[in-house]
Write an enzyme that holds these catalytic residues in place. Structure first.
Site, mmCIF file in Angstrom:
data_model
loop_
_atom_site.group_PDB
_atom_site.id
_atom_site.type_symbol
_atom_site.label_atom_id
_atom_site.label_comp_id
_atom_site.label_asym_id
_atom_site.label_seq_id
_atom_site.Cartn_x
_atom_site.Cartn_y
_atom_site.Cartn_z
ATOM 1 N N SER A 7 0.831 -1.202 0.000
ATOM 2 C CA SER A 7 0.000 0.000 0.000
ATOM 3 C C SER A 7 0.863 1.249 0.000
ATOM 4 O O SER A 7 1.544 1.560 0.986
ATOM 5 C CB SER A 7 -0.912 0.013 1.225
ATOM 6 O OG SER A 7 -1.658 1.210 1.269
ATOM 7 N N HIS A 32 -1.184 -1.337 -4.034
ATOM 8 C CA HIS A 32 -2.498 -0.901 -3.573
ATOM 9 C C HIS A 32 -2.487 0.618 -3.447
ATOM 10 O O HIS A 32 -1.607 1.191 -2.805
ATOM 11 C CB HIS A 32 -2.817 -1.541 -2.220
ATOM 12 C CG HIS A 32 -4.184 -1.241 -1.710
ATOM 13 N ND1 HIS A 32 -5.301 -1.949 -2.100
ATOM 14 C CD2 HIS A 32 -4.622 -0.303 -0.832
ATOM 15 C CE1 HIS A 32 -6.366 -1.468 -1.479
ATOM 16 N NE2 HIS A 32 -5.982 -0.464 -0.713
ATOM 17 N N ASP A 34 -4.673 3.906 -2.348
ATOM 18 C CA ASP A 34 -5.824 4.418 -1.604
ATOM 19 C C ASP A 34 -6.200 5.813 -2.084
ATOM 20 O O ASP A 34 -5.381 6.737 -2.034
ATOM 21 C CB ASP A 34 -5.517 4.475 -0.107
ATOM 22 C CG ASP A 34 -5.516 3.102 0.533
ATOM 23 O OD1 ASP A 34 -6.442 2.312 0.242
ATOM 24 O OD2 ASP A 34 -4.601 2.804 1.326
ATOM 25 N N MET A 36 -8.774 8.859 -1.339
ATOM 26 C CA MET A 36 -9.650 9.366 -0.283
ATOM 27 C C MET A 36 -10.090 10.789 -0.613
ATOM 28 O O MET A 36 -9.307 11.573 -1.157
ATOM 29 C CB MET A 36 -8.934 9.351 1.066
ATOM 30 C CG MET A 36 -8.331 8.014 1.449
ATOM 31 S SD MET A 36 -7.526 8.092 3.062
ATOM 32 C CE MET A 36 -6.622 6.543 3.063
ATOM 33 N N HIS A 65 -8.318 1.612 -4.672
ATOM 34 C CA HIS A 65 -9.380 1.540 -3.666
ATOM 35 C C HIS A 65 -9.997 2.926 -3.513
ATOM 36 O O HIS A 65 -9.370 3.837 -2.974
ATOM 37 C CB HIS A 65 -8.760 1.049 -2.344
ATOM 38 C CG HIS A 65 -9.703 1.003 -1.198
ATOM 39 N ND1 HIS A 65 -9.274 0.736 0.091
ATOM 40 C CD2 HIS A 65 -11.049 1.184 -1.112
ATOM 41 C CE1 HIS A 65 -10.313 0.761 0.902
ATOM 42 N NE2 HIS A 65 -11.396 1.042 0.202
ATOM 43 N N MET A 67 -12.107 5.253 -1.745
ATOM 44 C CA MET A 67 -12.798 5.606 -0.497
ATOM 45 C C MET A 67 -13.425 6.983 -0.684
ATOM 46 O O MET A 67 -13.012 7.975 -0.053
ATOM 47 C CB MET A 67 -11.809 5.590 0.667
ATOM 48 C CG MET A 67 -11.404 4.196 1.090
ATOM 49 S SD MET A 67 -10.173 4.192 2.414
ATOM 50 C CE MET A 67 -8.680 4.066 1.437
ATOM 51 N N MET A 136 -12.427 -4.690 4.949
ATOM 52 C CA MET A 136 -11.652 -3.744 5.743
ATOM 53 C C MET A 136 -11.470 -4.283 7.155
ATOM 54 O O MET A 136 -12.447 -4.637 7.827
ATOM 55 C CB MET A 136 -12.347 -2.389 5.790
ATOM 56 C CG MET A 136 -12.397 -1.642 4.473
ATOM 57 S SD MET A 136 -10.769 -1.303 3.763
ATOM 58 C CE MET A 136 -10.041 -0.249 5.042
ATOM 59 N N ASP A 174 -7.611 -5.525 4.143
ATOM 60 C CA ASP A 174 -6.862 -4.263 4.204
ATOM 61 C C ASP A 174 -6.967 -3.679 5.602
ATOM 62 O O ASP A 174 -8.054 -3.348 6.068
ATOM 63 C CB ASP A 174 -7.446 -3.278 3.182
ATOM 64 C CG ASP A 174 -6.700 -1.949 3.138
ATOM 65 O OD1 ASP A 174 -5.708 -1.785 3.875
ATOM 66 O OD2 ASP A 174 -7.126 -1.070 2.363
#
Length: 225
Positions: A7, A32, A34, A36, A65, A67, A136, A174
Site C-alpha cells: 500500500s 495498492h 488508496d 480518499m 481503492h 474511499m 476492511m 486491508d
C-alpha cells in the site's frame, strides 16, 4: 496464488517512483492505491494523475481503492489512468450493480469493499459479478491502525460462501496486516493482503515481503532482486 499488495499510502511520497520500484524489486505482487476524498473518509489523498504516474513506473497490477462518495463519477478516470482493479464501497453505492458493470465496461476488474461494521450478507446478490471483495480490517481513512479481530469471521464467511457457491472472486483484506498476524489472516480465508506500514516502516522491504510470502505459503509473482 496468494498475493501481497504493497500500500503506497505508507510510502515516502517525496520519492514515490523510487518507492514503487523498491517494493516491486522486493517481491510485491500488487500495488495498492488508496484514494480518499475527505468526505466519505476524513482524509485526502491522490487523484487520477498520480495513479497515471505510478502506472508508468509499475510493472505489477494496480489495485485502486476508492474511499470516496459518488465513485461512479470517477470510474472512467481511474480506469484510463491504469487501474487493474477498482474497488468501491458498498456503503457509497445505492446502484451498486450499475457501478460494477461500469467498472468492467471501462476495462478494469470490479471489487466491492465492506467496512468493519457492514455485514457480508449485503453483497449476496452481487457476488457473481465481482472479481474481488475487499474486507476492511480497520476503519478506512488512515494508515497505521490496528487490525480489528472481527474481520477474521468475515473473511471466513467469504471463503465459505465462495466455496459453497463455486464462485471465483478474490478475497482481499486491508488494515493492520503485518508479519506477526498475516498467517492467521491467511488461515481465515484471505487471498490478497494489503500491507502498508508493515512494509514501508521496516528496514528491509525485501526481507519483510519475503517473510510475508513465507507466512502465507506463497511465492512472489515478481522475482526479488
Amino acid at each position: 496464488m496468494k498475493r501481497i499488495a504493497a500500500s503506497i499510502l505508507a510510502a515516502d511520497f517525496s520519492r514515490l517512483g523510487d518507492e514503487v520500484r523498491a517494493v516491486q524489486d522486493a517481491g510485491a505482487d500488487w500495488l495498492h492505491v488508496d484514494v480518499m476524498d475527505g468526505h466519505f473518509v476524513p482524509n485526502l489523498t491522490i487523484g487520477p494523475p498520480v495513479v497515471e504516474a505510478i502506472r508508468r513506473v509499475a510493472t505489477v497490477p494496480l489495485d485502486v481503492h476508492l474511499m470516496i462518495t459518488n465513485p461512479e463519477r470517477y470510474i472512467a478516470d481511474y480506469a484510463s489512468a491504469g487501474a487493474t482493479y477498482i474497488s468501491v464501497h458498498q456503503e457509497t453505492c445505492p446502484h451498486l450493480h450499475a457501478v460494477v458493470q461500469d467498472i468492467r465496461r471501462h476495462g478494469a476488474q470490479p471489487s466491492v469493499v465492506l467496512n468493519p461494521a457492514t455485514p457480508f450478507a449485503t453483497l449476496d446478490s452481487i457476488l457473481p459479478d465481482l472479481d474481488m471483495i475487499l474486507v476492511m480490517s480497520v476503519n478506512p481513512g488512515f494508515g497505521g491502525q490496528s487490525f480489528i479481530g472481527s474481520a477474521l469471521d468475515k473473511l471466513a464467511t467469504a471463503a465459505r460462501v465462495k466455496r459453497e457457491r463455486g464462485l471465483d472472486f478474490l478475497i482481499e483484506v486491508d488494515g493492520g496486516v503485518k508479519t506477526h498476524n498475516v498467517g492467521e489472516v491467511s488461515a481465515a480465508g484471505a487471498e490478497v493482503f494489503v500491507v502498508g506500514t508493515g512494509i514501508f516502516e521496516t528496514p528491509s522491504y525485501h526481507h519483510t515481503i519475503e517473510e510475508l510470502h513465507r507466512r502465507i505459503g506463497a511465492q512472489p509473482a515478481v522475482a526479488a532482486s
